[in-house]
Scaffold this motif. Structure first.
Motif, PDB file in Angstrom:
ATOM      1  N   THR A  11      52.624  42.491  49.863  1.00 16.44           N
ATOM      2  CA  THR A  11      52.278  42.758  48.469  1.00 16.44           C
ATOM      3  C   THR A  11      51.367  41.697  47.865  1.00 16.44           C
ATOM      4  OG1 THR A  11      54.355  41.745  47.816  1.00 16.44           O
ATOM      5  CG2 THR A  11      54.321  44.129  47.961  1.00 16.44           C
ATOM      6  N   ASN A  12      51.456  40.460  48.339  1.00 17.92           N
ATOM      7  CA  ASN A  12      50.558  39.439  47.802  1.00 17.92           C
ATOM      8  C   ASN A  12      49.115  39.670  48.216  1.00 17.92           C
ATOM      9  OD1 ASN A  12      52.506  38.066  46.429  1.00 17.92           O
ATOM     10  ND2 ASN A  12      52.688  36.390  47.879  1.00 17.92           N
ATOM     11  N   ALA A  13      48.925  40.348  49.349  1.00 20.36           N
ATOM     12  CA  ALA A  13      47.564  40.575  49.836  1.00 20.36           C
ATOM     13  C   ALA A  13      46.900  41.775  49.168  1.00 20.36           C
ATOM     14  CB  ALA A  13      47.596  40.792  51.343  1.00 20.36           C
ATOM     15  N   LEU A  14      47.657  42.555  48.408  1.00 23.85           N
ATOM     16  CA  LEU A  14      47.078  43.755  47.795  1.00 23.85           C
ATOM     17  C   LEU A  14      46.343  43.389  46.513  1.00 23.85           C
ATOM     18  CD1 LEU A  14      50.015  46.258  48.275  1.00 23.85           C
ATOM     19  CD2 LEU A  14      47.782  46.385  49.332  1.00 23.85           C
ATOM     20  N   GLY A  15      45.297  44.116  46.210  1.00 25.62           N
ATOM     21  CA  GLY A  15      44.571  43.954  44.949  1.00 25.62           C
ATOM     22  C   GLY A  15      43.235  43.264  45.142  1.00 25.62           C
ATOM     23  N   SER A  16      43.241  42.069  45.658  1.00 21.59           N
ATOM     24  CA  SER A  16      41.984  41.352  45.867  1.00 21.59           C
ATOM     25  C   SER A  16      42.200  40.282  46.926  1.00 21.59           C
ATOM     26  CB  SER A  16      41.504  40.702  44.571  1.00 21.59           C
ATOM     27  OG  SER A  16      42.461  39.790  44.103  1.00 21.59           O
ATOM     28  N   ASN A  17      41.113  39.895  47.561  1.00 19.98           N
ATOM     29  CA  ASN A  17      41.164  38.759  48.479  1.00 19.98           C
ATOM     30  C   ASN A  17      40.726  37.520  47.718  1.00 19.98           C
ATOM     31  OD1 ASN A  17      41.886  40.383  50.558  1.00 19.98           O
ATOM     32  ND2 ASN A  17      39.928  40.296  51.642  1.00 19.98           N
ATOM     33  N   ILE A  18      41.437  36.425  47.922  1.00 18.68           N
ATOM     34  CA  ILE A  18      41.064  35.181  47.240  1.00 18.68           C
ATOM     35  C   ILE A  18      40.169  34.383  48.173  1.00 18.68           C
ATOM     36  CG2 ILE A  18      41.938  33.175  46.009  1.00 18.68           C
ATOM     37  CD1 ILE A  18      43.068  35.649  44.850  1.00 18.68           C
ATOM     38  N   ALA A  19      39.051  33.924  47.634  1.00 18.19           N
ATOM     39  CA  ALA A  19      38.124  33.115  48.436  1.00 18.19           C
ATOM     40  C   ALA A  19      38.758  31.765  48.750  1.00 18.19           C
ATOM     41  CB  ALA A  19      36.836  32.906  47.647  1.00 18.19           C
ATOM     42  N   PRO A  20      38.361  31.141  49.846  1.00 17.11           N
ATOM     43  CA  PRO A  20      38.905  29.812  50.160  1.00 17.11           C
ATOM     44  C   PRO A  20      38.622  28.848  49.012  1.00 17.11           C
ATOM     45  CG  PRO A  20      37.553  30.630  51.970  1.00 17.11           C
ATOM     46  CD  PRO A  20      37.390  31.592  50.850  1.00 17.11           C
ATOM     47  N   ARG A  78      33.018  33.300  42.407  1.00 19.19           N
ATOM     48  CA  ARG A  78      33.790  34.532  42.280  1.00 19.19           C
ATOM     49  C   ARG A  78      34.915  34.442  43.291  1.00 19.19           C
ATOM     50  NH1 ARG A  78      28.877  35.401  40.975  1.00 19.19           N
ATOM     51  NH2 ARG A  78      28.343  36.755  39.246  1.00 19.19           N
ATOM     52  N   LEU A  79      36.061  33.986  42.813  1.00 15.69           N
ATOM     53  CA  LEU A  79      37.127  33.695  43.752  1.00 15.69           C
ATOM     54  C   LEU A  79      37.889  34.938  44.177  1.00 15.69           C
ATOM     55  CD1 LEU A  79      38.091  30.369  42.121  1.00 15.69           C
ATOM     56  CD2 LEU A  79      37.356  30.638  44.450  1.00 15.69           C
ATOM     57  N   HIS A  80      37.980  35.920  43.293  1.00  9.11           N
ATOM     58  CA  HIS A  80      38.591  37.195  43.690  1.00  9.11           C
ATOM     59  C   HIS A  80      37.511  38.065  44.309  1.00  9.11           C
ATOM     60  CE1 HIS A  80      42.550  36.768  41.814  1.00  9.11           C
ATOM     61  NE2 HIS A  80      41.933  36.080  40.882  1.00  9.11           N
ATOM     62  N   ARG A  81      37.820  38.639  45.448  1.00 11.20           N
ATOM     63  CA  ARG A  81      36.822  39.495  46.123  1.00 11.20           C
ATOM     64  C   ARG A  81      37.462  40.817  46.457  1.00 11.20           C
ATOM     65  NH1 ARG A  81      34.840  34.909  50.396  1.00 11.20           N
ATOM     66  NH2 ARG A  81      33.741  33.605  48.905  1.00 11.20           N
ATOM     67  N   VAL A  82      36.616  41.822  46.655  1.00 12.78           N
ATOM     68  CA  VAL A  82      37.117  43.145  47.018  1.00 12.78           C
ATOM     69  C   VAL A  82      37.731  43.054  48.414  1.00 12.78           C
ATOM     70  CG1 VAL A  82      36.485  45.526  47.492  1.00 12.78           C
ATOM     71  CG2 VAL A  82      35.384  44.304  45.615  1.00 12.78           C
ATOM     72  N   PRO A  83      38.960  43.541  48.598  1.00  7.96           N
ATOM     73  CA  PRO A  83      39.568  43.466  49.929  1.00  7.96           C
ATOM     74  C   PRO A  83      38.879  44.422  50.896  1.00  7.96           C
ATOM     75  CG  PRO A  83      41.151  44.201  48.270  1.00  7.96           C
ATOM     76  CD  PRO A  83      39.834  44.161  47.614  1.00  7.96           C
ATOM     77  N   GLN A  84      39.006  44.087  52.168  1.00 10.50           N
ATOM     78  CA  GLN A  84      38.376  44.898  53.209  1.00 10.50           C
ATOM     79  C   GLN A  84      39.390  45.910  53.721  1.00 10.50           C
ATOM     80  OE1 GLN A  84      35.216  44.685  54.149  1.00 10.50           O
ATOM     81  NE2 GLN A  84      35.414  46.217  55.750  1.00 10.50           N
ATOM     82  N   GLN A 109      36.784  49.297  42.655  1.00 11.16           N
ATOM     83  CA  GLN A 109      37.481  48.051  42.983  1.00 11.16           C
ATOM     84  C   GLN A 109      36.598  46.848  42.679  1.00 11.16           C
ATOM     85  OE1 GLN A 109      40.587  48.481  43.774  1.00 11.16           O
ATOM     86  NE2 GLN A 109      41.292  46.485  44.439  1.00 11.16           N
ATOM     87  N   VAL A 167      37.695  43.884  40.204  1.00 11.41           N
ATOM     88  CA  VAL A 167      37.740  42.497  40.685  1.00 11.41           C
ATOM     89  C   VAL A 167      36.778  41.624  39.891  1.00 11.41           C
ATOM     90  CG1 VAL A 167      37.056  41.104  42.669  1.00 11.41           C
ATOM     91  CG2 VAL A 167      38.632  42.972  42.985  1.00 11.41           C
ATOM     92  N   LEU A 188      38.359  40.927  36.673  1.00 15.23           N
ATOM     93  CA  LEU A 188      39.438  39.954  36.927  1.00 15.23           C
ATOM     94  C   LEU A 188      38.861  38.545  37.015  1.00 15.23           C
ATOM     95  CD1 LEU A 188      42.416  40.612  37.418  1.00 15.23           C
ATOM     96  CD2 LEU A 188      41.990  40.485  39.836  1.00 15.23           C
ATOM     97  N   PRO A 198      47.029  35.181  43.594  1.00 19.43           N
ATOM     98  CA  PRO A 198      46.985  36.564  44.056  1.00 19.43           C
ATOM     99  C   PRO A 198      47.175  37.525  42.886  1.00 19.43           C
ATOM    100  CG  PRO A 198      48.534  35.287  45.359  1.00 19.43           C
ATOM    101  CD  PRO A 198      48.098  34.422  44.240  1.00 19.43           C
ATOM    102  N   THR A 199      46.606  38.718  43.046  1.00 21.71           N
ATOM    103  CA  THR A 199      46.635  39.720  41.971  1.00 21.71           C
ATOM    104  C   THR A 199      48.071  40.056  41.564  1.00 21.71           C
ATOM    105  OG1 THR A 199      44.660  40.632  42.986  1.00 21.71           O
ATOM    106  CG2 THR A 199      45.762  41.999  41.361  1.00 21.71           C
ATOM    107  N   ALA A 222      43.989  47.116  40.102  1.00 21.10           N
ATOM    108  CA  ALA A 222      43.447  46.669  41.390  1.00 21.10           C
ATOM    109  C   ALA A 222      44.526  46.752  42.465  1.00 21.10           C
ATOM    110  CB  ALA A 222      42.915  45.232  41.274  1.00 21.10           C
ATOM    111  N   TRP A 223      45.738  46.341  42.106  1.00 18.42           N
ATOM    112  CA  TRP A 223      46.855  46.362  43.067  1.00 18.42           C
ATOM    113  C   TRP A 223      47.210  47.799  43.447  1.00 18.42           C
ATOM    114  CZ3 TRP A 223      51.910  47.755  44.075  1.00 18.42           C
ATOM    115  CH2 TRP A 223      52.604  46.965  44.990  1.00 18.42           C
ATOM    116  N   HIS A 272      44.397  49.515  45.597  1.00 18.42           N
ATOM    117  CA  HIS A 272      44.414  49.050  46.986  1.00 18.42           C
ATOM    118  C   HIS A 272      45.612  49.631  47.731  1.00 18.42           C
ATOM    119  CE1 HIS A 272      44.089  45.386  49.958  1.00 18.42           C
ATOM    120  NE2 HIS A 272      43.753  46.527  50.514  1.00 18.42           N
TER     121      HIS A 272
END
Lengths: 361, 302
Positions: free
Chosen positions: A93-102, B34-40, B69, B73, B76, B89-90, B113-114, B117
Motif C-alpha cells: 500500500t505504501n507503493a501505491l499512488g506515486s513513486n518517490i524520487a531518490p 518533482r519528487l513524486h512521480r507517476v508509478p510504472q 495520474q 502527481v 501533489l 508516500p501518497t 492517486a492511490w 493506481h
C-alpha cells in the motif's frame, strides 16, 4: 588483570553471605510420584481451559510449553506471521499512488553508510564538504587543497577531497585486513552514532567523549585494568593465556581515525610519539601535519562527517571480510603476537624499568 | 592553488546588488524537484498499444492513466513542495490529512492517486481466472461467484456520480463465530479512501440520497467508536466509476457495459495476492500492533 580483581571482589562477597540456618525440618514423608502426577493433572486442566478460551474469544491465548511451562515460541503462536502480514500490506500500500524520487534521508548516512565506491563529487558537494572557513582563519599549508574563495570563505577542491578520502579508505581496509586495531574518534556533539557505527563495521574501537590524555603514553596506568583477551584468526576467544596476559603490555591502536583533529590534538600528538598512523578530517583552519593521511573536508558539517566516517567504516568492513575469507582458506594475514613475559617492544604492567613503562621519549 | 586574482579582490569590495530576483535565480521553475512521480505499471506498454482488453481503447487508457495520474502527481508535487510531505508516500499523506478540512485538496489528490493506481494495478492484458481457493472464499462470503458478480456490478452501476467500489477482506474476521463474512463490498464516493486509518473520509454514503438530520457529529452514532484504524480491512480489488474513464468509449448510457467488460479484464491472481489469505491472522486484530507503534510509518500501526 581484571580476572584477578573480579575474583578478589567476588571472594569478599562470598565471605559476607551468612550461613543458612535450618529452622525446621520436614515432618512428613513426601511421595514424589504423586507430586508429578498432580502437576500433570493441573497442566492438563490448564490446557483444556486454554482450548475453551481459544474457541470463545477473538484474543489469541499463547500456548504453554509442557516442559518449561513458559509460553511458546513467538514463531509458533502467530505473532511472526501477523507481523509479516502487516509488513507485506505496508509494502504494497505504501507503493501505491506515486513513486518517490531518490532523496536525502539523514538517518541513512548512519544506518546504511556509503561505501568507498559511492564517493562522488556530487555526494561530497551535497554534504557540504567543500565549505572551508573564513579566509583570515586559514592555515597556509592547506593552500594545496583549496580551490578558491567565495563569499569570504575558502572552498576546498572536491577532487582533492575525493582522492584523499579514497586513499584513507584504502589504508583503513588494509589495516583491517591485516588484523589491526582501528580507533575511531569523534568528540563533537552529534558524531556519536556515526563513530560507533564505523567502529562496529571495522570491528574496532570508538571514542565519542573526551580523550583522556596519556591513554597511549601512560596506558599502563590509565588502561591497566582493562580486560585483554586472546583471539585466533577466526576471532574466537582462546582461553588459557591468563598468566601471559598479566604481563602483557596495554594495547595500542594500530590506526586512529579522528573526525575533529582540532579538539583532539593531544591524542594525535600521542599517536605521533608512538608511531601510530592517523587519519583526520582537515578543514582549512587545521594543521595538515598533525595527521599522517589528511582528508581535506569540512569538519563542521555533520552530514560531511557522517559521509566520511561511513565510507571509512565500510572500508574497514571490507578489510575484515577479506581477512575472514582468507582465514577460512587457511591464510592468516598477520604475524601472531608472541605471548611471553619478555615480549619485545612492549611495556610490562608489573614492574620493569622506566623505559619499559613509559617508552623511550 | 588560490585562483582569486588581485583585480577580483578589488571588485569584491563593492556591494553586490542583484538585478534579478534572487529567488528566481536559485529556484527557477525548471529546476524545482518533482519528487513524486507517476508509478510504472507492469503492463503499461501493452495497454498503451492495444488498450485494456475489451474494456478501454488505447486513447482512453492514456487519458485515464497516463494523463490523469500525471495531473494528480503534478498537483501533489505543487501542494507538497518544500514541506515535509514532499518525500512521503501518497498513502501516508492521505491518511494524515483525512480529517483536516484545510488540507482537503491535498487529501483528495493523494487519495485519488492511490485509488487510481489500485484500480489499474489489478488489470492485465492476459487476466488469470479466479483460482479455486479464491472461489471458495468468495462463495463462503457471497454464496456464489455469480451472486458476487451481480451484487458488485449492481452496486457500481447504482452509484450516481464518481467513485470506487471495493472488494475488501475483513482483518477482524473470526473464523469460529462467522458473524460477519470475511469478504465485503465497500463503496467510496468521489475521492474517499477505503483505508482504515483514513476512514473519517470513507464517504460510504451518497450524500444526495442519504443525508438526514443528526447523521454526523459525535452523537450521531455514525462516528467511529474505536480509535482511527482499529477496524481493519485489506482492500483487494476496485472498479473506477469516474466518467472520464468510460465516457469516451461507451457514452453516457454505457456504464453497465463498461462494468461487465471490466470484470473480464481483472487479473484475479493479483487480487488473491492482495488479500494475503496465506498468512494466519485476523483474530488478534491490529490493536496490539497499534499500541506498540511498530514499523516505519510515522504514527502508529498501518
Amino acid at each position: 588483570m581484571i580476572i584477578r580483581n573480579t575474583f578478589l571482589r567476588q571472594g569478599c562477597r562470598i565471605a559476607t553471605i551468612p550461613a543458612r540456618q535450618w529452622t525446621r525440618c520436614l515432618a512428613t514423608e513426601v511421595d514424589l510420584e504423586s507430586i508429578e502426577s498432580s502437576l500433570d493433572n493441573s497442566l492438563k486442566e490448564t490446557k483444556s481451559i486454554e482450548s475453551e478460551i481459544q474457541k470463545q474469544t477473538d484474543q489469541l491465548v499463547p500456548q504453554i510449553d509442557s516442559q518449561t511451562h513458559a509460553s511458546l515460541n513467538l514463531l509458533k503462536d502467530g505473532t511472526a506471521q501477523e507481523h509479516n502480514k502487516l509488513q507485506r500490506h505496508r509494502k504494497r500500500t505504501n507503493a501505491l499512488g506515486s513513486n518517490i524520487a531518490p532523496h536525502y534521508q539523514p538517518h541513512t548516512l548512519v544506518t546504511r553508510p556509503p561505501s568507498p565506491s559511492d564517493i562522488t563529487l556530487e555526494l561530497l558537494l551535497a554534504s557540504q564538504a567543500h565549505l572551508g572557513h573564513k579566509t583570515s582563519h586559514w592555515h597556509p599549508m592547506n593552500s594545496r587543497y583549496i580551490f578558491g574563495i567565495r563569499q569570504g570563505i575558502h572552498i576546498i577542491s572536491l577532487e582533492v577531497t575525493a582522492a584523499h578520502l579514497r586513499r584513507a579508505c584504502r589504508v583503513v581496509s588494509g589495516v583491517a585486513e591485516r588484523g589491526g586495531l582501528i580507533l575511531f574518534v569523534g568528540t563533537r556533539p552529534g558524531q556519536e552514532r556515526c563513530v560507533v557505527k564505523a567502529a562496529e563495521m571495522a570491528k574496532g574501537c570508538h571514542l565519542f567523549e573526551r580523550w583522556t590524555p596519556g591513554s597511549i603514553t601512560n596506558g599502563v596506568r590509565l588502561l591497566g585494568r582493562c580486560k585483554t583477551k586472546v583471539v585466533d584468526e577466526f576471532d574466537q576467544n582462546v582461553p588459557g593465556y591468563e598468566n601471559e596476559l598479566k604481563d602483557h603490555p596495554v594495547l595500542k591502536p594500530d590506526l586512529v581515525v579522528c573526525l575533529n583533529p582540532l579538539e583532539n590534538w593531544v591524542l594525535l600528538h600521542e599517536c605521533g610519539l608512538n608511531a601510530i598512523p592517523t587519519i583526520g578530517i582537515i578543514d582549512t583552519d587545521a594543521d595538515p601535519t598533525w595527521v599522517t593521511y589528511p582528508i581535506p573536508a569540512n569538519d563542521d558539517s555533520l552530514r560531511c562527517v557522517q559521509v566520511i566516517a561511513g565510507a571509512l567504516g565500510r572500508a574497514g568492513e571490507e578489510g575484515q571480510r577479506n581477512r575472514s575469507e582468507k582465514a577460512m582458506a587457511g591464510n592468516v594475514t598477520y604475524t601472531p603476537t608472541p605471548l611471553t613475559s619478555a615480549s619485545k617492544g612492549g611495556k610490562s604492567r608489573t614492574g620493569g624499568n622506566t623505559t619499559d613503562r613509559y617508552g623511550s621519549q | 592553488m588560490i585562483l582569486s586574482n588581485p583585480l577580483r579582490q578589488q571588485t569584491a569590495l563593492r556591494a553586490y546588488r542583484p538585478s534579478i530576483c534572487v529567488q528566481c535565480l536559485y529556484n527557477p521553475k525548471s529546476q524545482r524537484r518533482r519528487l513524486h512521480r507517476v508509478p510504472q505499471l507492469t503492463h503499461d506498454a501493452a495497454f498503451a498499444e492495444h488498450g485494456v482488453g475489451r474494456m478501454l481503447g488505447p486513447e482512453s487508457y492514456i487519458t485515464a492513466w497516463r494523463d490523469y495520474q500525471s495531473y494528480l502527481v503534478d498537483r501533489l508535487n505543487k501542494m507538497t513542495a518544500d514541506t515535509k510531505d514532499a518525500t512521503r508516500p501518497t498513502k501516508d499523506i492521505l491518511v494524515e490529512y483525512a480529517r483536516s478540512p484545510t488540507h482537503a485538496s491535498l487529501f483528495n489528490h493523494a487519495s485519488m492517486a492511490w485509488n487510481n493506481h489500485s484500480f489499474f494495478s489489478t488489470l492485465s492484458p492476459t487476466p488469470s481466472p479466479i483460482s479455486p481457493s479464491l472461489e471458495k472464499k468468495i462463495s463462503s462470503s457471497f454464496s456464489s461467484i455469480e451472486s458476487f458478480r451481480a451484487t458488485f456490478l449492481a452496486t457500481a452501476n447504482a452509484m450516481f456520480g464518481p467513485g470506487f467500489v471495493w472488494l475488501v477482506k475483513r482483518d477482524d474476521y473470526n473464523r469460529n463465530s462467522q458473524a460477519l463474512p470475511e469478504l465485503a463490498i465497500l463503496t467510496t464516493f468521489i475521492a474517499g479512501s477505503p483505508l482504515p486509518r483514513a476512514h473519517y473520509r470513507k464517504q460510504e454514503q451518497d450524500l444526495n440520497t442519504s443525508l438526514q438530520a443528526g447523521m454526523f457529529g459525535p452523537r450521531s452514532g455514525n462516528e467511529p467508536m474505536m480509535a482511527p484504524g482499529a477496524v481493519m480491512l485489506e482492500p483487494m480489488l476496485c472498479v473506477n466509476t469516474w466518467q472520464h474513464v468510460w465516457l469516451h468509449d461507451y457514452g453516457f448510457g454505457g456504464k453497465r457495459e463498461y462494468l461487465e467488460r471490466w470484470w473480464d479484464s481483472v487479473d484475479w491472481d493479483v487480487v488473491e495476492r492482495n488479500g494475503q489469505f496465506d498468512a494466519f491472522g485476523g483474530r488478534r486484530g491490529w490493536g496490539l500492533g497499534m499500541a506498540t507503534g511498530t514499523g516505519s510509518d510515522l504514527g502508529a500501526g498501518r
